[in-house]
Design a protein around this motif. Structure first.
Motif, PDB file in Angstrom:
ATOM      1  N   ARG A  38      41.724  38.986  46.000  1.00  0.00           N
ATOM      2  CA  ARG A  38      40.991  40.066  46.665  1.00  0.00           C
ATOM      3  C   ARG A  38      40.563  41.129  45.651  1.00  0.00           C
ATOM      4  O   ARG A  38      39.436  41.644  45.701  1.00  0.00           O
ATOM      5  CB  ARG A  38      41.888  40.678  47.737  1.00  0.00           C
ATOM      6  N   LEU A  39      41.466  41.451  44.721  1.00  0.00           N
ATOM      7  CA  LEU A  39      41.155  42.460  43.718  1.00  0.00           C
ATOM      8  C   LEU A  39      40.071  41.976  42.765  1.00  0.00           C
ATOM      9  O   LEU A  39      39.125  42.720  42.455  1.00  0.00           O
ATOM     10  CB  LEU A  39      42.416  42.818  42.935  1.00  0.00           C
ATOM     11  N   ALA A  40      40.179  40.745  42.282  1.00  0.00           N
ATOM     12  CA  ALA A  40      39.173  40.216  41.362  1.00  0.00           C
ATOM     13  C   ALA A  40      37.798  40.205  42.021  1.00  0.00           C
ATOM     14  O   ALA A  40      36.796  40.616  41.414  1.00  0.00           O
ATOM     15  CB  ALA A  40      39.567  38.814  40.911  1.00  0.00           C
ATOM     16  N   ALA A  53      36.739  42.084  44.478  1.00  0.00           N
ATOM     17  CA  ALA A  53      36.265  43.442  44.718  1.00  0.00           C
ATOM     18  C   ALA A  53      35.775  44.104  43.436  1.00  0.00           C
ATOM     19  O   ALA A  53      34.687  44.708  43.410  1.00  0.00           O
ATOM     20  CB  ALA A  53      37.382  44.271  45.346  1.00  0.00           C
ATOM     21  N   VAL A  54      36.544  44.002  42.368  1.00  0.00           N
ATOM     22  CA  VAL A  54      36.154  44.677  41.123  1.00  0.00           C
ATOM     23  C   VAL A  54      34.937  44.015  40.500  1.00  0.00           C
ATOM     24  O   VAL A  54      34.036  44.701  39.996  1.00  0.00           O
ATOM     25  CB  VAL A  54      37.334  44.714  40.129  1.00  0.00           C
ATOM     26  N   ASN A  55      34.874  42.701  40.538  1.00  0.00           N
ATOM     27  CA  ASN A  55      33.696  42.019  39.991  1.00  0.00           C
ATOM     28  C   ASN A  55      32.445  42.357  40.806  1.00  0.00           C
ATOM     29  O   ASN A  55      31.341  42.452  40.247  1.00  0.00           O
ATOM     30  CB  ASN A  55      33.932  40.517  39.936  1.00  0.00           C
ATOM     31  N   ALA A  56      32.609  42.554  42.116  1.00  0.00           N
ATOM     32  CA  ALA A  56      31.470  42.971  42.941  1.00  0.00           C
ATOM     33  C   ALA A  56      31.035  44.384  42.576  1.00  0.00           C
ATOM     34  O   ALA A  56      29.832  44.681  42.505  1.00  0.00           O
ATOM     35  CB  ALA A  56      31.838  42.887  44.421  1.00  0.00           C
ATOM     36  N   VAL A  57      32.005  45.265  42.342  1.00  0.00           N
ATOM     37  CA  VAL A  57      31.693  46.632  41.919  1.00  0.00           C
ATOM     38  C   VAL A  57      30.925  46.620  40.606  1.00  0.00           C
ATOM     39  O   VAL A  57      29.927  47.337  40.431  1.00  0.00           O
ATOM     40  CB  VAL A  57      32.991  47.455  41.784  1.00  0.00           C
ATOM     41  N   ALA A  58      31.389  45.805  39.655  1.00  0.00           N
ATOM     42  CA  ALA A  58      30.709  45.722  38.359  1.00  0.00           C
ATOM     43  C   ALA A  58      29.282  45.211  38.519  1.00  0.00           C
ATOM     44  O   ALA A  58      28.354  45.703  37.864  1.00  0.00           O
ATOM     45  CB  ALA A  58      31.493  44.823  37.414  1.00  0.00           C
ATOM     46  N   ALA A  59      29.101  44.224  39.389  1.00  0.00           N
ATOM     47  CA  ALA A  59      27.755  43.693  39.624  1.00  0.00           C
ATOM     48  C   ALA A  59      26.847  44.753  40.246  1.00  0.00           C
ATOM     49  O   ALA A  59      25.676  44.902  39.843  1.00  0.00           O
ATOM     50  CB  ALA A  59      27.839  42.466  40.530  1.00  0.00           C
ATOM     51  N   GLU A  60      27.379  45.508  41.199  1.00  0.00           N
ATOM     52  CA  GLU A  60      26.584  46.568  41.836  1.00  0.00           C
ATOM     53  C   GLU A  60      26.157  47.623  40.821  1.00  0.00           C
ATOM     54  O   GLU A  60      25.056  48.183  40.914  1.00  0.00           O
ATOM     55  CB  GLU A  60      27.413  47.240  42.934  1.00  0.00           C
ATOM     56  N   ALA A  61      27.037  47.897  39.852  1.00  0.00           N
ATOM     57  CA  ALA A  61      26.736  48.910  38.837  1.00  0.00           C
ATOM     58  C   ALA A  61      25.880  48.365  37.705  1.00  0.00           C
ATOM     59  O   ALA A  61      25.496  49.112  36.798  1.00  0.00           O
ATOM     60  CB  ALA A  61      28.037  49.479  38.275  1.00  0.00           C
ATOM     61  N   GLY A  62      25.611  47.063  37.730  1.00  0.00           N
ATOM     62  CA  GLY A  62      24.806  46.453  36.682  1.00  0.00           C
ATOM     63  C   GLY A  62      25.545  46.252  35.373  1.00  0.00           C
ATOM     64  O   GLY A  62      24.935  46.175  34.307  1.00  0.00           O
ATOM     65  N   ILE A  63      26.874  46.122  35.439  1.00  0.00           N
ATOM     66  CA  ILE A  63      27.665  45.976  34.213  1.00  0.00           C
ATOM     67  C   ILE A  63      28.564  44.737  34.276  1.00  0.00           C
ATOM     68  O   ILE A  63      29.614  44.680  33.620  1.00  0.00           O
ATOM     69  CB  ILE A  63      28.515  47.236  33.937  1.00  0.00           C
TER      70      ILE A  63
END
Length: 462
Positions: free
Chosen positions: A341-343, A345-355
């Motif tokens: 769940r954490l992986a 969520a964080v990978n989705a956050v990074a994708a949203e931020a373009g990083i």
């Protein structure tokens, strides 16, 4: 400011000085520690240089996956005692078992029934082992395994996998950058994980006593047939196979990596999570080798393990309570659920931020790490430090994203929210070409390095 619940702290303009009023008590405690303890910590991986400068909290207590520092701030913790805590801090069944055991005494002049019961518990989990001997830390048992292999084979050369750490003792640390005070260790040779052909060449060219390795790591799963191939090569060349299960034991499975991958070593070394943070380790193996340290052999005896505190009651009681918890609950399933769940969520956050190519979470769900790359896509200590700084500001403490069974969905959601805010700062650093003006203080540095610089205490931040 540091928060322990609710939405992430708003975007802020970082201060120019690595001095934080809200961590004043931690700062004072850190300074005093450096006066009394070399490095300011009893484990290099816990050192100040492994955290953003002036932001490493000094802790006073923990409960579940949360810890509190001397300044009164609460954090969600990852890494969980260098992967030693899988059930959560203060896990009641373990604490109660230890309390009951130590009320009857801690250390005696003869073996106790508890030693017998703990050995039976251990060997029921590790069917490939015939005998076990308990100790207090991983270095004790890996060094004992190497000594036993050398005695059993009459050889001295040790083949060590190119994995980060096996022991504080000379045979291993002498091969690292921190080899001060250690004589030449020319009888240690290295091999690359996953390269079966290279290992075959090495074993053919040396009289090797043992091959010591982790069967898997957070980022390295064995390819089909690899571990079986290592086992066959050891048998062909008369070398003992030693699995370091210090991390994989009770995190991959209660029976360790050997239970997951179905390959049985001659000897195996255990520690960390087997006591849920209490100090206990174990050397286990085949009877024909282990008996060399006992009283039923006609051969010259091996001084295998003999420690005053190796079988004290607190560690053994903790271990038996951990075994019960693994038999009656599903801590590995909960760790893996939280990790997945954490992986995600964080990978989705990074994708949203373009990083997404710069901030990534990877690894086995129960043993995650975060990758922090610079603008060119290369791993960078300064970006790692910036990310840790921003997470600490938002109540998340950790050098990795290693979970425990105590991490709940709410904890993961709060961590993801902290990552979302941290990603804004990370993106800004990428866009401006570096961390100047954003990172307060000096970057972290590798724990095992020759000199204290670039994080020498007393050296001014540049």
């Amino acid at each position: 400011m540091i928060t322990s619940s609710g939405p992430p702290a708003p975007e802020r303009t970082p201060a120019s000085s690595p001095s934080y009023a809200h961590l004043a008590a931690s700062a004072a405690a850190r300074a005093r520690l450096h006066e009394l303890v070399p490095g300011g910590a009893h484990t290099y991986a816990r050192g100040d240089d492994q955290y953003p400068e002036a932001m490493a909290p000094v802790l006073v207590r923990g409960n579940g996956c949360r810890v509190q520092d001397v300044d009164g701030h609460e954090y969600i913790e990852y890494g969980m005692g260098l992967r030693s805590v899988t059930l959560g801090h203060g896990y009641r069944p373990v604490v109660e078992a230890v309390s009951a055991a130590i009320a009857d005494g801690v250390n005696f002049s003869r073996p106790t029934e508890l030693e017998l019961l703990a050995a039976e518990d251990f060997l029921s989990l590790v069917p490939g082992a015939d005998m076990v001997k308990f100790a207090k830390n991983g270095s004790d048992v890996t060094t004992a395994a190497v000594r036993l292999a050398r005695a059993a084979t009459g050889r001295t050369t040790v083949a060590v996998c190119d994995q980060p750490f096996f022991s504080t003792d000379d045979w291993f640390i002498g091969t690292t950058a921190m080899n001060g005070g250690i004589p030449d260790t020319g009888d240690v040779v290295r091999f690359e994980y996953g390269d079966l052909e290279a290992l075959a060449v090495l074993l053919a060219g040396h009289e090797v006593a043992c091959v010591i390795m982790e069967a898997a790591t957070a980022l390295a799963e064995p390819a089909p047939g690899y571990l079986e191939g290592v086992r066959a090569l050891c048998d062909r060349h008369g070398a003992l196979l030693i699995f370091d299960e210090i991390i994989t034991g009770f995190r991959w499975a209660a029976g360790g990596a050997q239970a997951v991958y179905g390959v049985t070593p001659d000897l195996s070394c255990w520690g960390k999570a087997m006591g849920n943070g209490f100090p206990i380790s174990a050397l286990a193996g085949k009877r024909e080798f282990m008996e060399l340290g006992g009283l039923r052999t006609e051969r010259a005896r091996v001084f295998l393990l003999s420690t005053t505190h190796g079988a004290e009651s607190a560690g053994l009681a903790a271990f038996r309570a951990v075994v019960r918890a693994y038999a009656t609950t599903d801590p590995i399933g909960r760790m893996e659920h939280a990790g997945r769940r954490l992986a995600d969520a964080v990978n989705a956050v990074a994708a949203e931020a373009g990083i997404a190519g710069h901030l990534q979470v990877a690894g086995r769900p129960s043993c995650l790490i975060f990758r922090t790359n610079d603008a060119s896509g290369q791993p960078a200590q300064e970006f790692r430090t910036l990310f840790m700084q921003e997470m600490l500001e938002r109540g998340v403490l950790g050098q990795s994203f290693v979970t425990s069974a105590a991490h709940t969905d709410a904890d993961i959601d709060q961590t993801a929210a902290a990552c979302r805010a941290a990603a804004v700062i990370y993106r800004r650093a990428l866009d401006q070409g570096g961390v100047d003006g954003l990172l307060r203080g000096r970057p972290t540095a590798p724990a095992i390095r020759r000199f204290a610089a670039p994080r020498r205490i007393g050296q001014a931040a540049e």
